[in-house]
Write a protein that holds these residues in place. Sequence first.
Motif, PDB file in Angstrom:
ATOM      1  N   TYR A 141      33.141  53.150  38.374  1.00  0.00           N
ATOM      2  CA  TYR A 141      33.690  51.959  37.727  1.00  0.00           C
ATOM      3  C   TYR A 141      35.195  52.097  37.510  1.00  0.00           C
ATOM      4  N   ILE A 142      35.943  51.055  37.812  1.00  0.00           N
ATOM      5  CA  ILE A 142      37.383  51.006  37.546  1.00  0.00           C
ATOM      6  C   ILE A 142      37.724  49.709  36.826  1.00  0.00           C
ATOM      7  N   HIS A 143      38.357  49.847  35.671  1.00  0.00           N
ATOM      8  CA  HIS A 143      38.847  48.696  34.901  1.00  0.00           C
ATOM      9  C   HIS A 143      40.367  48.816  34.846  1.00  0.00           C
ATOM     10  N   LEU A 144      41.055  47.822  35.394  1.00  0.00           N
ATOM     11  CA  LEU A 144      42.517  47.789  35.358  1.00  0.00           C
ATOM     12  C   LEU A 144      42.998  46.746  34.358  1.00  0.00           C
ATOM     13  N   LYS A 145      43.980  47.114  33.578  1.00  0.00           N
ATOM     14  CA  LYS A 145      44.602  46.157  32.670  1.00  0.00           C
ATOM     15  C   LYS A 145      45.655  45.370  33.450  1.00  0.00           C
ATOM     16  N   SER A 146      45.450  44.075  33.539  1.00  0.00           N
ATOM     17  CA  SER A 146      46.413  43.221  34.234  1.00  0.00           C
ATOM     18  C   SER A 146      47.676  43.089  33.386  1.00  0.00           C
ATOM     19  N   ILE A 147      48.810  43.114  34.044  1.00  0.00           N
ATOM     20  CA  ILE A 147      50.087  43.054  33.339  1.00  0.00           C
ATOM     21  C   ILE A 147      50.554  41.604  33.242  1.00  0.00           C
ATOM     22  N   PRO A 148      50.806  41.094  32.031  1.00  0.00           N
ATOM     23  CA  PRO A 148      51.304  39.726  31.886  1.00  0.00           C
ATOM     24  C   PRO A 148      52.571  39.506  32.700  1.00  0.00           C
ATOM     25  N   GLY A 149      52.593  38.425  33.471  1.00  0.00           N
ATOM     26  CA  GLY A 149      53.754  38.116  34.287  1.00  0.00           C
ATOM     27  C   GLY A 149      53.675  38.648  35.701  1.00  0.00           C
ATOM     28  N   ALA A 150      52.596  39.396  36.034  1.00  0.00           N
ATOM     29  CA  ALA A 150      52.461  39.925  37.391  1.00  0.00           C
ATOM     30  C   ALA A 150      52.229  38.782  38.377  1.00  0.00           C
ATOM     31  N   SER A 151      52.651  38.975  39.615  1.00  0.00           N
ATOM     32  CA  SER A 151      52.564  37.923  40.628  1.00  0.00           C
ATOM     33  C   SER A 151      51.125  37.670  41.068  1.00  0.00           C
ATOM     34  N   ASP A 152      50.883  36.498  41.633  1.00  0.00           N
ATOM     35  CA  ASP A 152      49.557  36.136  42.128  1.00  0.00           C
ATOM     36  C   ASP A 152      49.094  37.090  43.226  1.00  0.00           C
ATOM     37  N   GLU A 153      50.013  37.498  44.089  1.00  0.00           N
ATOM     38  CA  GLU A 153      49.658  38.394  45.197  1.00  0.00           C
ATOM     39  C   GLU A 153      49.122  39.722  44.680  1.00  0.00           C
ATOM     40  N   ASP A 183      59.933  38.329  23.072  1.00  0.00           N
ATOM     41  CA  ASP A 183      60.304  38.538  24.478  1.00  0.00           C
ATOM     42  C   ASP A 183      59.216  38.069  25.436  1.00  0.00           C
ATOM     43  N   LYS A 184      58.025  37.843  24.932  1.00  0.00           N
ATOM     44  CA  LYS A 184      56.898  37.463  25.793  1.00  0.00           C
ATOM     45  C   LYS A 184      56.650  35.961  25.717  1.00  0.00           C
ATOM     46  N   LYS A 185      56.123  35.437  26.812  1.00  0.00           N
ATOM     47  CA  LYS A 185      55.782  34.019  26.874  1.00  0.00           C
ATOM     48  C   LYS A 185      54.271  33.858  27.012  1.00  0.00           C
ATOM     49  N   HIS A 186      53.745  32.872  26.331  1.00  0.00           N
ATOM     50  CA  HIS A 186      52.303  32.608  26.395  1.00  0.00           C
ATOM     51  C   HIS A 186      51.853  32.359  27.830  1.00  0.00           C
ATOM     52  N   GLU A 187      52.711  31.712  28.619  1.00  0.00           N
ATOM     53  CA  GLU A 187      52.372  31.383  30.003  1.00  0.00           C
ATOM     54  C   GLU A 187      52.182  32.632  30.861  1.00  0.00           C
ATOM     55  N   ASP A 188      52.878  33.726  30.490  1.00  0.00           N
ATOM     56  CA  ASP A 188      52.751  34.961  31.260  1.00  0.00           C
ATOM     57  C   ASP A 188      51.355  35.559  31.162  1.00  0.00           C
ATOM     58  N   PRO A 192      48.068  35.175  35.183  1.00  0.00           N
ATOM     59  CA  PRO A 192      47.142  36.111  35.840  1.00  0.00           C
ATOM     60  C   PRO A 192      45.684  35.817  35.544  1.00  0.00           C
ATOM     61  N   MET A 193      45.393  35.308  34.340  1.00  0.00           N
ATOM     62  CA  MET A 193      44.007  34.939  34.019  1.00  0.00           C
ATOM     63  C   MET A 193      43.492  33.868  34.975  1.00  0.00           C
ATOM     64  N   LYS A 194      44.320  32.858  35.186  1.00  0.00           N
ATOM     65  CA  LYS A 194      43.922  31.763  36.070  1.00  0.00           C
ATOM     66  C   LYS A 194      43.739  32.252  37.500  1.00  0.00           C
ATOM     67  N   LYS A 195      44.637  33.135  37.949  1.00  0.00           N
ATOM     68  CA  LYS A 195      44.539  33.662  39.305  1.00  0.00           C
ATOM     69  C   LYS A 195      43.236  34.430  39.496  1.00  0.00           C
ATOM     70  N   PHE A 244      39.189  30.334  25.978  1.00  0.00           N
ATOM     71  CA  PHE A 244      39.196  31.282  27.101  1.00  0.00           C
ATOM     72  C   PHE A 244      37.845  31.352  27.797  1.00  0.00           C
ATOM     73  N   TYR A 245      36.776  31.302  27.049  1.00  0.00           N
ATOM     74  CA  TYR A 245      35.439  31.309  27.665  1.00  0.00           C
ATOM     75  C   TYR A 245      35.253  30.077  28.543  1.00  0.00           C
ATOM     76  N   LYS A 246      35.700  28.943  28.045  1.00  0.00           N
ATOM     77  CA  LYS A 246      35.482  27.687  28.760  1.00  0.00           C
ATOM     78  C   LYS A 246      36.399  27.543  29.966  1.00  0.00           C
ATOM     79  N   ASN A 247      37.669  27.898  29.815  1.00  0.00           N
ATOM     80  CA  ASN A 247      38.658  27.601  30.850  1.00  0.00           C
ATOM     81  C   ASN A 247      38.946  28.754  31.812  1.00  0.00           C
ATOM     82  N   TYR A 248      38.579  29.973  31.425  1.00  0.00           N
ATOM     83  CA  TYR A 248      38.891  31.115  32.287  1.00  0.00           C
ATOM     84  C   TYR A 248      37.666  31.969  32.618  1.00  0.00           C
ATOM     85  N   ASN A 249      36.492  31.470  32.271  1.00  0.00           N
ATOM     86  CA  ASN A 249      35.240  32.159  32.607  1.00  0.00           C
ATOM     87  C   ASN A 249      35.243  33.624  32.169  1.00  0.00           C
TER      88      ASN A 249
END
Length: 419
Positions: A141-153, A183-188, A192-195, A244-249
């Motif tokens: 098992y591997i769990h990676l923490k996604s970094i806020p602001g990381a690119s879609d690719e 320094d952080k933005k909610h959109e960041d 990645p959640m949406k991607k 988050f449950y409803k919109n990002y599964n």
Amino acid sequence: MDFDRIKEKLSILADAAKYDVSCSSSGSKRKNSNKGLGDSSGMGICHSYTQDGRCVSLLKILLTNHCIFDCAYCVTRKSNDIKRAAFKVQEVVDLTISFYRRNYIEGLFLSSGIFKSPDHTMERLIQVAKKLRKEENFNGYIHLKSIPGASDELMREAGLYADRLSVNIEIPTKSGLKLLAPDKKHEDFMKPMKKVKDEIIQYKQESKLIKSTPKYAPAGQSTQMIVGATGESDRDIMYSSAFFYKNYNMKRVYYSGYVPISTDPRLPAIGSQVPMLRENRLYQTDWLMRFYGFDIRELLNDSFQHLDMEVDPKLSWALRNRHLFPLDINMADKQLLLRVPGIGLKSTNKIVQARKYRKLNWQHLQKIGIAVNRAKYFITCDSREKELKDLTSEELKQLIIKNSQSKFRKELSPQLSLF
């Protein structure tokens, strides 16, 4: 290899990772193949639980505790005077394989402070997972923490090697995030959640047409919120979770009580620890929302913004909605039975099956395993157990608490006599 230096890094970066509780490994069934190493569906340094209740061990570390951000609530913030360390990619790979071969762990939970840029950090995390999968043929098992602001690719690539991805939303509201992490933005966090959500859906659709389609984040994604760092109510926190449950599964939302680590005037004073009971009540509410059919607005709203610390949220809801009770245990719809305090998911299914063959009485319900000491105030069976017309909801609540404490003392007494 400098083993003393590696040991020092491990001590620093494992300790820094302890504040992240979103490391459940439930949902993934990555099977071994081609005589590879490890198997995330097998039974088995952090303990986590799979979907079927098994306890597994994960190597839980940060890639580095260096960070370019200065979030007031974070122990790794750039202004904090702490000892810093950073693993090389190959060092994490070697540690994971070494620990696995010694049967210490069954998988890896890897997070990181953000150094240089979100994309640079995410690339390094992906390199670890990719080396484990491709070079070491690691199927654990591997769990990676996604970094806020990381690119879609990068988010797309991460899901091809990780079983689960997670982006910690950290503070439940935009205003709280702006206050403590300007320094952080909610959109960041959202991007990645949406991607990840979109990629999971796309890969599932493609796998129906092409069997060789690789798995993408088979254990889904999760997030974590810090509770008590700002003044959000329980309603604010759980409304964010429902979103988050409803919109990002989301597979899971985790709630972590803020641990006072700073004298920053924006934060609670040192020593004002968030009670574990508050975390517990949030998880219970989360459970009711996900598995019992409750709309979050039924449990928390403008008139009821904080969870009751004396009783669980289902009982609290029932006491506020006594006009809906009592329910006839032999006639009530399954969804209504799920709302009765003392009757859980398994018991509800047993009741629905059993009453097909005979009319149930109190003895049957006890054998099924419901908590009769609670449920009896909200149901009828072959007879009404209690007459409650003259009791207010507060009086009934205190009666149930008193009976529960009495039952606990009776159960504990024989055990204490052994000593």
